[in-house]
Every structure is written in structure tokens, then in C-alpha cells.
Design an enzyme around this catalytic site. Structure first.
Site, PDB file in Angstrom:
ATOM      1  N   GLU A 129      48.834 -58.413 -30.467  1.00 10.68           N
ATOM      2  CA  GLU A 129      47.523 -59.010 -30.257  1.00 10.68           C
ATOM      3  C   GLU A 129      47.452 -59.534 -28.820  1.00 10.68           C
ATOM      4  OE1 GLU A 129      46.372 -62.228 -32.863  1.00 10.68           O
ATOM      5  OE2 GLU A 129      44.313 -62.142 -32.173  1.00 10.68           O
ATOM      6  N   GLY A 269      51.994 -69.690 -29.995  1.00  8.95           N
ATOM      7  CA  GLY A 269      52.700 -70.373 -31.076  1.00  8.95           C
ATOM      8  C   GLY A 269      53.348 -69.409 -32.048  1.00  8.95           C
ATOM      9  N   GLU A 272      50.549 -63.392 -36.631  1.00  9.98           N
ATOM     10  CA  GLU A 272      50.406 -63.108 -38.062  1.00  9.98           C
ATOM     11  C   GLU A 272      50.605 -61.649 -38.455  1.00  9.98           C
ATOM     12  OE1 GLU A 272      47.860 -63.989 -35.954  1.00  9.98           O
ATOM     13  OE2 GLU A 272      45.999 -62.931 -36.448  1.00  9.98           O
ATOM     14  N   ASN A 273      51.403 -60.871 -37.728  1.00  6.04           N
ATOM     15  CA  ASN A 273      51.629 -59.460 -38.080  1.00  6.04           C
ATOM     16  C   ASN A 273      51.823 -59.301 -39.592  1.00  6.04           C
ATOM     17  OD1 ASN A 273      52.048 -59.073 -35.160  1.00  6.04           O
ATOM     18  ND2 ASN A 273      53.962 -60.158 -35.597  1.00  6.04           N
ATOM     19  N   HIS A 305      49.215 -71.687 -40.976  1.00  7.79           N
ATOM     20  CA  HIS A 305      48.187 -70.930 -40.245  1.00  7.79           C
ATOM     21  C   HIS A 305      48.487 -69.428 -40.291  1.00  7.79           C
ATOM     22  CE1 HIS A 305      45.195 -70.421 -36.940  1.00  7.79           C
ATOM     23  NE2 HIS A 305      45.974 -69.394 -36.637  1.00  7.79           N
ATOM     24  N   GLU A 306      49.695 -69.059 -39.929  1.00  6.01           N
ATOM     25  CA  GLU A 306      50.019 -67.621 -39.893  1.00  6.01           C
ATOM     26  C   GLU A 306      49.998 -67.036 -41.293  1.00  6.01           C
ATOM     27  OE1 GLU A 306      49.791 -66.597 -36.972  1.00  6.01           O
ATOM     28  OE2 GLU A 306      50.118 -68.545 -36.016  1.00  6.01           O
TER      29      GLU A 306
HETATM   30  N1  TRP Z   1      46.717 -64.665 -33.547  1.00  2.00           N
HETATM   31  C1  TRP Z   1      47.689 -65.651 -33.179  1.00  2.00           C
HETATM   32  C2  TRP Z   1      47.385 -66.889 -33.991  1.00  2.00           C
HETATM   33  O1  TRP Z   1      46.432 -67.569 -33.796  1.00  2.00           O
HETATM   34  C3  TRP Z   1      47.728 -66.029 -31.763  1.00  2.00           C
HETATM   35  C4  TRP Z   1      47.904 -64.999 -30.706  1.00  2.00           C
HETATM   36  C5  TRP Z   1      46.949 -64.327 -30.069  1.00  2.00           C
HETATM   37  C6  TRP Z   1      49.075 -64.677 -30.040  1.00  2.00           C
HETATM   38  N2  TRP Z   1      47.459 -63.606 -29.045  1.00  2.00           N
HETATM   39  C7  TRP Z   1      48.756 -63.818 -28.994  1.00  2.00           C
HETATM   40  C8  TRP Z   1      50.381 -65.055 -30.216  1.00  2.00           C
HETATM   41  C9  TRP Z   1      49.700 -63.378 -28.094  1.00  2.00           C
HETATM   42  C10 TRP Z   1      51.327 -64.599 -29.317  1.00  2.00           C
HETATM   43  C11 TRP Z   1      50.987 -63.779 -28.266  1.00  2.00           C
HETATM   44  O2  TRP Z   1      48.006 -67.186 -34.927  1.00  2.00           O
HETATM   45 ZN    ZN Z   2      45.506 -67.674 -35.668  1.00  3.40          ZN
END
Ligand code: TRP
Ligand code: ZN
Length: 881
Positions: A129, A269, A272-273, A305-306
Site C-alpha cells: 500500500e 505503524g 493490514e495485508n 485496527h489492522e
Molecule cells: N493501511 C495502513 C493502516 O492504516 C497504513 C499504511 C498505508 C501503510 N501505507 C502504508 C503502512 C505504507 C506502512 C507503509 O493500517
Molecule cells: Zn488503517
């Protein structure tokens, strides 16, 4: 080569589906020292709406193509065009499904951006992401392209005994030359940003979990060698999150395994893969020796959250990146509700509101302003913001307030039912709440597209002769940097009319805007009349911060002080005290000339002390009452010609004033810490520690004496107490023997623990003294400092720029120049981190003229540097605009 600025803007209005549909992905990833080979097979088909023979264009980023075939036959050179950024197949088969075989080769060891496939402490891992998958293979790398994936990983068995990917494990075995393989199958359609693999020599903890329908799941947490015991709390938080989502939203887990991996080098942080969450190890690893109570709370929140993303984000994903708040705002709302249920709801809400005001309000009121759903971007990585996440969560919370708990749940149920397996939009999300309840949210939906913090002005008059209270509410929204609309929105204002007995009155009103304890403000102006009160009530508005607005309530100080004692809504007791303090300190910061008068009136100090002394209140709540608004927040309220030295002096004077007046109380409260007590991370225990440590802070300020902090440092048996004491020594007595001794002791104890070292760096980066810039400069040459680890960069440079008002905003501009120079260096390694830290300049126009000019020069110089990344250039450009 970095992605530099190409001047291109992506627009929401340009959305259209892909020309080709993706039916499935098969991948083989072969990991070697110094290189990885990726074979991808994409099953594709022309969309009926697409003209036959239309080219198929796939995204890439720094890619090297090593092979290309169509239905098994190599493609002729004239049949395609390939560059590092793009692969175009000129005329794919017009009918039926075809299989495109794409081979690429990447070097994970050289991937310092930490996007795509990279290595962290020897571990192979991925981050996709938002647009990282295109750094692994050429792809339709956008969130509305969903497919099942089957992934085979091959690696040296000694270097990578653990091979993980999304979905369920289906096969594993040995290969020649000490190598082995594993095959993972993910049956759920997913976009490429949720793809992940991890390979390495990791320790693991496994636990069984049975879902509400009886499905058996194996939970796994993987860490670097020797640290898996520190994942026990994360595992516990994971199980509690899974149970909570079943109970509260009826959502259960859907694969046979759920894995979490802790990684040292990570841009954010966590991620969520699907079935394979990858975490910054900061949000997994802890025990009471190395982590504070807020670290525990952070792990619990991020784990939840994840995990919650499995439904809000994964099962239902986003049609395009403009819809980011669809998954992030909603998932933050869900993790906030989880923490409220697991801990103490009022205290959690105070924490969320502090965060919103501390991060989102300044963003919404400055040059980086954007709506919760942006309508254009140059670099999507720069839109993972407080506005999308935290204001996005506030919008979901307002929907819940407007519809009530049951109506909200009905809307969520419909959302899951209607859009499962799809890539959805905000319009579709909002429509679910309308369709499930019959409510009209047309006006409410403006919150998603109009940027800025609305001002809510409230006043009231009481007509004693007729026992009638008239409440006037007014909303206004100033045009800001985003240039979006300013129409009146639907603002839910939770309220109460508090009697002198401390109870809410049942008052009669004929106003259609009032529904239970909520005023639905829809007009620019509204007047509401309440009758049958029996006495003049105290008006308690915006309870629980029911809308993300700037409240201007023309309320007498005596009414506010009465509410601070009486309001049955505890959140508002805190909010009123916090506002009284914030407004006093803002006024004092604007006119430092009369520094002789104390910045806080005695009756406000007494109101604070009365709440803190009230043993019927939760200790964590009382600790929140003692936490003054931060210097950056005061600076935001001062709004123009800010002098950060004056703000700092005023806040310090307030601490001393509170400390002196409450000395006896603070002595008693501090004694209540029991250093011999066994550590428990639960919220009640953490609350008691927070109160005792807040008391210690005021004692130290009042007495101007390091002794009590020294004593606590020496006897501390957990990181919360140790770090609180160390911070007091280092921040209030920098350079003195007790501070230096404690710092040296701390370093000696923890020099081999990267997470604790970050605290050591961050503490020194926040010494509130202009000379601390030299300390920070010096620390950039410390053997443990590196620009390659994001946590370390954030701890020293990021914290300095975000949280050291006095030294970063030094009048001579040296703080700005220092950070701008570091940003150029960081940018060459990791553009995302550079761009994130650069946002700390955003308030530059609000400072007094000398600082303003120094900041402008530093930004100007930055933007003129050669070869800036798209990420950093976008932030600096917008900041200067
Ligand atoms: N989707 C992730 C979350 O909110 C966050 C995220 C977006 C992310 N881009 C990223 C994490 C790049 C690490 C690297 O839970
Ligand atoms: Zn998120």
C-alpha cells in the site's frame, strides 16, 4: 532512481474502470542473496466496453523486465513496450481469457524506500500500500482490480526457514541446494495493495482461536529471534479484538490462519495485508521493562485496527485512493470504540480528541488542508493524514450519533451485506445508512467534501419570568487552502441542561431540531427554546465532542466552573477545564509583556485541583485534567505572530502555579504509587501510574528540585515510571549532573534495545531550550543513529521538528535550516519519511515575522534542491502556496 515530480495530478473526476479484467494471479518468487526473481502469471480478459485490440497498460516502478509471454509463447519485441514505469502489450487477444507471463528481477537489499520487496535485518518483507506492488511486478496496480492469488516462495532454508504469504498454506517442500518452498493460496478477491510475503529466520508464537460460528483458526505472531515472549500482549489484544468484532459488529474471521509479523524497518505503524499483517515492531514487542503504558495502549489499538481492516478495507475495499477514508476513517472509528470498551470510554474519548485537535485541526487550518475525501493528489502517500484517518473517524462517529446505536448497526450490516467482495465508494457507504434507516444524509455528506474546521458559536439567554431558555447556535466555515465549499452542514450537537443538583433536566421544546440529547444543526443559524426548567440551567454543549468543530460558547466563567464540578457528562468536565486553561494560556501568550500576572486565574487552578482531588473520579481521568494543552496547540490558538518562546514561558508558569497551589495534594498523590507493586498493564493500573507521574511533574516544577525525580528514576521498576522520571530530569534540568547521570544510566541499560533507544533519542530531541539544537546535531553523529531506520529518524529528527517548539522554531532560523538539510538527505533514502517530517513546517505563516521569513527561506531552499522526490516536493510546494 527515485520517482521525481512529473507535474501530474490525479483527479477523482477522471476515474474509469480498467480496459481489461483480471481473473487471477499466480506468482513464483525466488529469493536469493542480492536479488529476487518474480514470475507472475495474470489471467486477463478484455472488458466488453473496451474496443477490441486496445492496448493493455501495466504499472511499474523501477522495474527490470526479464521475460514476457502470452499464453505460454514469448512475446515478440514489436508486440510490447517496456520501461521501468510501464509495460504496454500493444494488441492483446480480443476474445476470451489470456494468460500474461511477466518476469522481473529486483534487488531487495537496495530498496531503502521500504516500498515493494525489501530486507529488514535480513528478513525479506513487502509493503504494497498504496503503490508498492508495481515495484515487484508490472500490474494493474489500483484498488479496484480484485483477484485471487496463489503464491509460491522459494528461498534458502537456513536463511529463511519461515515462508509466509496471504491466505492459507497449501503446500511446502524441499528443493535442491538447501533451498525449500511454500505455496499459499488466498481464495478471497483482493487488490494488489494487500499482497504480502515475508521470509526469514523468525521466532513464532501460535495460539488457537475458535470463531463464533465454530471455525478453527491458528493465530501466529512472528518476531526476530529471541523476542517472541514480548509478543504475548499483542496476542492477547488480537484475541480480544477478534471477539469484539464478533460481538459488536457480527464480523468473524474468514481464513484458517491469521499471521502477524514484527519488522524493525517500517514506514508506518502497520499494514493490514490479507491474513498476513506486517507491523512496525514498535507495535508488537513489549514488556514492562521496555514499554510504557502508552506503548501498551498503542499496541492494543494498532493490533485491533489492522485486524478490523479484514472487514473494513479487505473484504470491502476502496474503488480508488480518493476513497481512502472509506477504510481508514471507518477502521479508526472501530478501533476507538474497541479501546473505549476495553478501557475507560471517557478517558479514551479525551485521548482521541486531544489527538484530533493536536494533529488534525492544524492540518485543516493550514496550507496542507484537504477534504476527508480529497478530489485530487500528486502523491497518494501524502494523503495518509490526520484528516483522512482521524477526521474520517469523526464523520463515522457523527453518523452513529445521528442514527443512534441501532440505526448505525443496521447501516453497517447493510454495508457488509451489499458490498462484500467489492471496491466501494463513500457515496455507497453513506447510501447504506440511508437505505437501512430511511434517514436523509445528503447534507451530512458535505462533511466529506468540504475541508476546514467549522466554527460552532453558541449562546443562551434565560428568561426567568417565563422560565424559558433560548439557545442560539450558529455555524460558519471559512474558505481555506483546499478551496472547497462552505455551505452549512448537518452538525449533531449533543447537549444537556444541567441543574444545580448536577442532574440533566427534562425540558420541553417544540423545536424539530432536538431529538433526545442531540440538537441537529442544519441551518447557518438556529434558535431553540426550552421551557419548564424550574431554574436557570447550565448549558452543556458538544458533549463527547459530538462534532469536529471549533466551539465558541459565550458562557460565563462561573457557569463553566459550575459545569466543571457538576456536569454528569465527564468528557465535558474535562473539555471545559481544558478550554479554560487553553484560552487563558492563549491570551497570556499573545501579550507576554505583563508576564508579572500569572497566566492562570486562581479559581481555574482551584477547579483543576478540585477535580484532581475527587477520589470518586477515575485516576486516568484526573491525570487527563492535569495534562495541559501542548505548546503547539496553544500556538495554533494564538494563530498569528506566534512567539514560541513566549508560549513556552507561559505554559511553564502555569505548571509552576498549579504545582505550588496543589503541592500537598501532589505529594499525597505521588506517594500513592507503590513501586513494589507487581506490574499490570490494565487500564486501571495505568491510570494510577499516570496520575502519580503527573503529580510528580508538578512537584518537580513547583519545587524546582530534581530530587523527587532522581529518587523515582532510581527506584523505578517499570518503563512508565522510569521514563517519566527521566523526562522530568532531562527536560527541566538539562546538562545538570542528575540529568546526565540518569541519561547515561538509561543508555547503558538499553543500548542494545532499538525500541528503547528511540525513547532516549526522542527525549533529548525535545529538551525545551534553543541550545538543544546542538544536542540533536551531535546525536546525528552518534554511532547508534542512522538515516536508514524510520523509527530512529522519526525519534530524533521527526520529534525535534514536531515537538520541540522552542528549538525547531529558533528565532535565528537554525532549527529550520537543520531540518531542511536533513530532509534532503532523508529524501534520497526514503521519500515517504522525508515528506511526513516536512509537514512540521506547515504552521510557518502563523509565526512572528522573523521566524516566518526564516522558515520561508528554508522551504524555498529545500524546493530548489535538485532531484527531490515527488513526495517531498508535493508537501513543500503546497506548504509554500
Ligand atoms: N493501511 C495502513 C493502516 O492504516 C497504513 C499504511 C498505508 C501503510 N501505507 C502504508 C503502512 C505504507 C506502512 C507503509 O493500517
Ligand atoms: Zn488503517
Amino acid at each position: 532512481m527515485l520517482r521525481t515530480d512529473d507535474g501530474q495530478t490525479v483527479k477523482l473526476t477522471d476515474y474509469r474502470p480498467t480496459d481489461y479484467i483480471l481473473h487471477g494471479v499466480e506468482m513464483t518468487i525466488r529469493l536469493f542473496e542480492g536479488a529476487a526473481e518474480i514470475d507472475a502469471a495474470l489471467t486477463l480478459e478484455r472488458r466488453t466496453e473496451t474496443a477490441a485490440g486496445a492496448p493493455l497498460t501495466l504499472d511499474g516502478d523501477e522495474l527490470v523486465l526479464t521475460g514476457l509471454s502470452l499464453d505460454g509463447a514469448p512475446l515478440e519485441p514489436g508486440a510490447y513496450e517496456a520501461s521501468p514505469e510501464r509495460l504496454t502489450v500493444l494488441s492483446p487477444p480480443p476474445e476470451g481469457r489470456f494468460r500474461l507471463g511477466v518476469s522481473t528481477r529486483v534487488v531487495p537489499e537496495e530498496n531503502s524506500q521500504l516500498m515493494g520487496l525489501y530486507r529488514s535485518n535480513g528478513i525479506w518483507c513487502t509493503q504494497c500500500e498504496a503503490e508498492g506492488f508495481r515495484r515487484i511486478t508490472y500490474f494493474l496496480d489500483r484498488p479496484d482490480v480484485l483477484a485471487p492469488y496463489k503464491v509460491r516462495i522459494e528461498a534458502d532454508k537456513a536463511k529463511a526457514p519461515v515462508l509466509l504469504s496471504n491466505g492459507n498454506p497449501v503446500e511446502a517442500g524441499e528443493l535442491a541446494d538447501g533451498r525449500h518452498f511454500a505455496v499459499w493460496d488466498d481464495p478471497f478477491n483482493k487488490p494488489s495493495y494487500l499482497f504480502a510475503i515475508v521470509a526469514g529466520d523468525l521466532d513464532a508464537m501460535h495460539e488457537p482461536f475458535q470463531t463464533m460460528s465454530g471455525r478453527k483458526v491458528t493465530l501466529g505472531i512472528y518476531t526476530e529471534k529471541g523476542r517472541v515472549a514480548q509478543a504475548a500482549y499483542a496476542m492477547d489484544a488480537l484475541k480480544r479484538s477478534m471477539r469484539w468484532d464478533e460481538r459488536r459488529f457480527g464480523r468473524e474471521y474468514d481464513l484458517d490462519v491469521f499471521n502477524v509479523v514484527a519488522i524493525a524497518d517500517f514506514n508506518m505503524g502497520a499494514m493490514e495485508n490479507k491474513g498476513l499483517n506486517v507491523f512496525n515492531h514498535k507495535y508488537v514487542l513489549l514488556d514492562s521493562d521496555i514499554a510504557t503504558d502508552s506503548d501498551y495502549a498503542g499496541v492494543e489499538t494498532v493490533i485491533a485496527h489492522e485486524y478490523f481492516h479484514n472487514w473494513t478495507g479487505n473484504r470491502i475495499t476502496c474503488r480508488d485512493w480518493f476513497q481512502l477514508c472509506l477504510k481508514e476513517g471507518l477502521t479508526v472509528y472501530r478501533d476507538q470504540e474497541f479501546s473505549a470498551d476495553e478501557r475507560e470510554a471517557t478517558v479514551q474519548r479525551i485521548g482521541s480528541v486531544r489527538r484530533l485537535k493536536g494533529h488534525q485541526f492544524p492540518e485543516d487550518q493550514g496550507p496542507l488542508q484537504h477534504p476527508v475525501r480529497p478530489d485530487e493528489y500528486r502523491e497518494i502517500n501524502n494523503f495518509y493524514t490526520a484528516t483522512v484517518y482521524d477526521k474520517g473517524a469523526e464523520l463515522v462517529r457523527m453518523i452513529a450519533t445521528i442514527l443512534g446505536r441501532d440505526g448505525f448497526r443496521k447501516g453497517m450490516d447493510l454495508y457488509f451485506e451489499r458490498h462484500d467482495g467489492e471496491a466501494a465508494t463513500i457515496e455507497q457507504f453513506v447510501a447504506c445508512f440511508e437505505d437501512a434507516t430511511g434517514a436523509d444524509l445528503t447534507q451530512f455528506a458535505l462533511w466529506y467534501v468540504q475541508a476546514g474546521t467549522p466554527t460552532l458559536s453558541v449562546s443562551e439567554t434565560y428568561d426567568a419570568a417565563n422560565d424559558r431558555l433560548t439557545v442560539t447556535l450558529q455555524q460558519s466555515l471559512k474558505p481555506g487552502a483546499a478551496g472547497t465549499g462552505t455551505a452549512p452542514m448537518h452538525i449533531p450537537v449533543r447537549f444537556g441542561l444541567v441543574g444545580s443538583n448536577g442532574q440533566d433536566k427534562e425540558a420541553a421544546t417544540t423545536s424539530a431540531a432536538v431529538e433526545g440529547d442531540v440538537i441537529h444543526l442544519r441551518e447557518a443559524n438556529t434558535r431553540i427554546v426550552f421551557e419548564g426548567l424550574g431554574e436557570r440551567p447550565y448549558l452543556s454543549v458538544l458533549r463527547d465532542f459530538s462534532a469536529p468543530v471549533q466551539l465558541e460558547h459565550a458562557q460565563s466563567e462561573s457557569d463553566r466552573l459550575a459545569l466543571a464540578r457538576l456536569d454528569p457528562n465527564l468528557f465535558n468536565r474535562w473539555r471545559i477545564l481544558n478550554d479554560l486553561v487553553g484560552q487563558s494560556l492563549t491570551i497570556a501568550s499573545r501579550s507576554p509583556a505583563d508576564s508579572a500576572t500569572p497566566p492562570l486565574a486562581a479559581d481555574i487552578v482551584d477547579a483543576i485541583l478540585a477535580s484532581v482531588a475527587d477520589v470518586s473520579l477515575d485516576p486516568a481521568f484526573r491525570a487527563q485534567v492535569l495534562a495541559l494543552p501542548g505548546e503547539a496547540e496553544i500556538a495554533r490558538m494564538v494563530a498569528e505572530n506566534v512567539d514560541p518562546d513566549a508560549v513556552h514561558a507561559v505554559v511553564e508558569a502555569a505548571r509552576v502555579a498549579i504545582g505550588r497551589r496543589g503541592m500537598r495534594l501532589f505529594e499525597d498523590l505521588h506517594k500513592e504509587t507503590d513501586p513494589a507493586a507487581d506490574f499490570s498493564p490494565d487500564a486501571a493500573s495505568a491510570g494510577r501510574r499516570a496520575l502519580a507521574n503527573a503529580a510528580l511533574g508538578y512537584l518537580v516544577a513547583a519545587k524546582d528540585d530534581p530530587a523527587p525525580a532522581e529518587a523515582q528514576y532510581a527506584s523505578a521498576r517499570n518503563m512508565t515510571d522510569r521514563l517519566s522520571a527521566l523526562a522530568l530530569l532531562v527536560h527541566h534540568f538539562p546538562g545538570t549532573a542528575p540529568a546526565d547521570a540518569a541519561l547515561a544510566d538509561f543508555y547503558a541499560r538499553f543500548e542494545n534495545d532499538e525500541l528503547v533507544l528511540d525513547k532516549w533519542f526522542a527525549l533529548q530531541a525535545t529538551i525545551p531550550d534553543p541550545a538543544s539544537l546542538d544536542t540533536v546535531l551531535h546525536l546525528t553523529r552518534h554511532p547508534k543513529f542512522t538515516l536508514r531506520n524510520p523509527n530512529r529518524v522519526r525519534a530524533l529528527i521527526g520529534t525535534f521538528a514536531a515537538a520541540n517548539q522552542v528549538a525547531f522554531h529558533r528565532a535565528d532560523g537554525a532549527g529550520y535550516r537543520f531540518v531542511a538539510e536533513r530532509l534532503v538527505e532523508i529524501d534520497r533514502i526514503n521519500p515517504q519519511i522525508a515528506a511526513r517530517i516536512a509537514t512540521t513546517f506547515r504552521a510557518w505563516r502563523s509565526f512572528e515575522p522573523a521566524r516566518r521569513e526564516n522558515a520561508r527561506k528554508a522551504l524555498q531552499q529545500l524546493i530548489e534542491s535538485q532531484g527531490l522526490s515527488k513526495d517531498l516536493k508535493d508537501i513543500v510546494d503546497r506548504s509554500l502556496r
